[in-house]
Design an enzyme around this catalytic site. Sequence first.
Site, PDB file in Angstrom:
ATOM      1  N   ARG A  73       0.843  -1.194   0.000  1.00 19.85           N
ATOM      2  CA  ARG A  73       0.000   0.000   0.000  1.00 19.85           C
ATOM      3  C   ARG A  73       0.881   1.248   0.000  1.00 19.85           C
ATOM      4  NH1 ARG A  73      -2.141   1.022   4.386  1.00 19.85           N
ATOM      5  NH2 ARG A  73      -1.512  -0.751   5.673  1.00 19.85           N
ATOM      6  N   TYR A 211      -1.091  -3.840  -7.103  1.00 20.56           N
ATOM      7  CA  TYR A 211      -0.803  -4.664  -5.938  1.00 20.56           C
ATOM      8  C   TYR A 211      -1.805  -4.473  -4.809  1.00 20.56           C
ATOM      9  CZ  TYR A 211       2.048  -7.320  -2.685  1.00 20.56           C
ATOM     10  OH  TYR A 211       2.492  -8.281  -1.811  1.00 20.56           O
ATOM     11  N   GLY A 212      -2.265  -5.576  -4.258  1.00 21.35           N
ATOM     12  CA  GLY A 212      -2.978  -5.591  -2.979  1.00 21.35           C
ATOM     13  C   GLY A 212      -4.110  -4.605  -2.864  1.00 21.35           C
ATOM     14  N   LYS A 220      -9.500  -2.652   1.422  1.00 19.09           N
ATOM     15  CA  LYS A 220      -9.346  -1.480   2.285  1.00 19.09           C
ATOM     16  C   LYS A 220     -10.133  -0.281   1.767  1.00 19.09           C
ATOM     17  CE  LYS A 220      -6.130  -3.747   4.632  1.00 19.09           C
ATOM     18  NZ  LYS A 220      -6.433  -4.471   5.868  1.00 19.09           N
ATOM     19  N   HIS A 240     -11.478  -2.402  11.002  1.00 23.19           N
ATOM     20  CA  HIS A 240     -10.293  -3.203  10.674  1.00 23.19           C
ATOM     21  C   HIS A 240     -10.132  -4.233  11.801  1.00 23.19           C
ATOM     22  CE1 HIS A 240      -5.694  -3.276   9.841  1.00 23.19           C
ATOM     23  NE2 HIS A 240      -6.316  -4.082   9.020  1.00 23.19           N
ATOM     24  N   SER A 262      -0.731  -3.457  12.594  1.00 24.72           N
ATOM     25  CA  SER A 262       0.060  -4.440  11.861  1.00 24.72           C
ATOM     26  C   SER A 262       1.179  -4.986  12.745  1.00 24.72           C
ATOM     27  CB  SER A 262       0.656  -3.813  10.598  1.00 24.72           C
ATOM     28  OG  SER A 262       1.497  -2.731  10.937  1.00 24.72           O
ATOM     29  N   CYS A 264       1.059  -7.388  14.903  1.00 19.94           N
ATOM     30  CA  CYS A 264       0.635  -7.686  16.273  1.00 19.94           C
ATOM     31  C   CYS A 264      -0.103  -9.018  16.383  1.00 19.94           C
ATOM     32  CB  CYS A 264      -0.238  -6.556  16.818  1.00 19.94           C
ATOM     33  SG  CYS A 264       0.660  -5.015  17.096  1.00 19.94           S
ATOM     34  N   ASP A 291      -9.755  -9.984   9.090  1.00 22.41           N
ATOM     35  CA  ASP A 291      -9.251  -8.637   8.797  1.00 22.41           C
ATOM     36  C   ASP A 291     -10.281  -7.526   8.927  1.00 22.41           C
ATOM     37  OD1 ASP A 291      -7.092  -6.934   7.999  1.00 22.41           O
ATOM     38  OD2 ASP A 291      -7.948  -6.815   5.994  1.00 22.41           O
ATOM     39  N   ARG A 383       2.488 -11.984  -0.090  1.00 18.52           N
ATOM     40  CA  ARG A 383       1.108 -12.336   0.274  1.00 18.52           C
ATOM     41  C   ARG A 383       0.659 -13.658  -0.323  1.00 18.52           C
ATOM     42  NH1 ARG A 383      -1.713  -8.530   3.727  1.00 18.52           N
ATOM     43  NH2 ARG A 383      -0.316  -6.733   3.833  1.00 18.52           N
TER      44      ARG A 383
END
Length: 617
Positions: A73, A211-212, A220, A240, A262, A264, A291, A383
Site C-alpha cells: 500500500r 498490488y494488494g 481497504k 479493521h 500491523s 501484532c 481482517d 502475500r
Amino acid sequence: MSYEVPKNDKLLKWVEEMKALCEPANVHWCDGSQQEYDELCALLVKGGTFRKLNQEKRPNSYLAWSDPIDVARVEDRTYICSISKNDAGPTNNWMPPKEMKTKLKGLFKGCMKGRTMYIIPFSMGPLGSPIAKIGVEISDSPYVAINMRIMARMGKAVLDVLGNGEFIPCMHSVGAPLEPGQQDSPWPCNKEKYIVHFPEERSIWSFGSGYGGNALLGKKCLALRIASKIGKDEGWLAEHMLILGVESPTGEKTYVGAAFPSACGKTNFAMLIPPPQMQEKGWKVTTIGDDIAWIKPGADGNVYAINPEFGYFGVAPGTNVQTNPNAMASCASNTIFTNVALTPDGDVWWEGMTDELPPKLTDWQGQEWTPGCGRPAAHPNARFTSPASQCPSIDPVWEDPKGVPISAFIFGGRRKNTIPLVYQSFNWSYGVYLAATMGSETTAAAVGATGNVRRDPLAMLPFCGYHMADYFSHWLQFGRTIHRPPRIFSVNWFLKDDDGKFIWPGYGENMRILKWIVERVTGKTGAVESPLGWMPRYQDIDWDGLDISREKFHQMMAVDRGQWKDELVSHDELFMKLFDRMPKEFLHIRELITSSLWRSPEHWEQIGDVHPEGWNE
C-alpha cells in the site's frame, strides 16, 4: 461478453463513460465462473505474470512476482477527497474533489489502450445480506479479476442481486497503455500512483498500482475507507477487525471482534488453536474473519457482525505450521502467491516458513538465492490470496446473512511495558478511549529509532474515511444507541522483561486470556478493580499446562505510574492534532484515569488473592 447484463441504467452508463475515457481494446464482463478463472490464469501464465506451481505440492496454485516499485500500500498517495478538508481530517491526505477529478481524468485518458477492460461486479458480504454492499470494479488487470474472485463474491450472481439498485463504482488501472506491437511487462504499473476516495459520492479511483489494497478495491478502499463513512451516516461500524467464535465446554458460543495494528498477530489470533490442555476440556475457537468486520445493531438490542470478505490476503513471511497452522492449511491449494520465493521443485517458500533454510531458491525478483546471500528470498510484504472456505477453523455460520452477535471488542498493540497483559474497561466510554489511544512501538526502519509509540486508533489510522475525531464520536454514539453494547478489553501480548525477552508465550496460549474475557462477558469469572479497569486475579486464569508464576503474572499486570505519566502525555499529542473535534468525554476520562493513578500506591500496586484495601470484587 459471456452473459446478458441486467438493465442497471446507472451501471451501463458508467461503463460506457469509462470505456470512452480509457479506450480499451476489449471489454469483458466477469461472470465469476471457474472456467473464466482458469482461462485468466492461463492468460497470465502465457504472459509471464504467473508461474503454475507444482500441482502435487500446491494444487491449482500460482506464483506472481511484482515490479519492485509496486509491493505494498502507498499511504502517501492515498487520498480522502471530501468536499470539505475538515471532513477528511488531519490524519488523511486531502485534495479538492474537482481538482483531483481533473488530475485523474488526465491520467485515465487512454490508459487502457491495447488492454482488456474487465467489469468486476462484487459483493462485500454474503449475497443478499442486509449488512452487505455491492461494488463494481473496472480494471485493466486480469490479476485483479482473479484475486477479486477469491476475495469477494464476484460475477453474474452479484448482478442478479443488484438488479437496478445502487452500487459503489470502483475505477482501477495499472496505468500502462500498450501501443500496437508493444511488448507487455509481466507486471505492468506506473511510477505515478493515486488511490483516491470520494466519500460523498461513494466512489473510488485507483491508478498506477496492481498490488494488494491499491488494486483490489473491495478490500481497504471500499470495505473500510468508504464503508466507514457510510457506517457513520447510517449508524453502523466498518472496522479493521477480526471476528472469532469461542465455544465453551458446555457448547455455549460467544463471538468477539478484535483489532490490532500491523505486526501484532492479528491473523494468528483469528485462527487461534487452544493449547492441548484447554482442547481436552472442550474449548474451541472458530474463525469468521481475519481482517474486516461490518457491525450493525440488531432489533434484539445486540450488535451483529459479518466478515465482508470471501478470502484471505495474508502476509506470508513469519507464517508457519507452528505460528498459524490454519493459515498454512488455508493456502495449501487454490491460492495465488505474490512475491514469495520459488523452490527448485515448483513450490513456494518464505522467511519463517521452515526452521531449516533451503539450500537454493529463486527469490521474489527472479534471482538465484542461497542462505547468506544478504537479501530476503521473499519480500517482507509477500502475500497469499486464499479462499476463506479452506480454513480448517472456519465457523459453520460465517456466511450467515444476518451476521453473528458480538459480545466483546478486544484492542491491543505491541508494547514492551506500560500496558498490562489484559484489562476490561469500566464502561463503553472508557473502552472507546482505550481503543482510540492504542499504539504500537515502531521499528527503526519505520521512524529512525526503536521504541517510539505510533498511535493507531482502533487500528484504523490508515483506513478511516473521514475525520478521526468524528470517528471517535461515532463510536461513543454507537454505544449509546444499543441496548447491550459489547464489553471492551485491552490486551498486550508483547511485554518484555529486563533482558528484553517476551514474558508472555503468546500464540495458542492467548486462549487463556480469551477464556477470561469470554467468562467476564458471560458472568462466570471474577475480577478486581484497577486504575485502568477490571483485571483478572491470578486464580481467574486457567494455568493448566503453563508454568507462569504468581510473581510473573503480577509483573505482566503491573501499572507503573511513571510510565503512565508519559503515556498520558503521549495521548495529549494525539488529542492536540484532533482538538477541534475531539469528544469532550475523552478529556474527562483522561482526568479520571489520572486521578485514579495518583491515589496512594497501596491501592493498586499489585493484584493479589487478597484484595488491597479500596479495591472492589
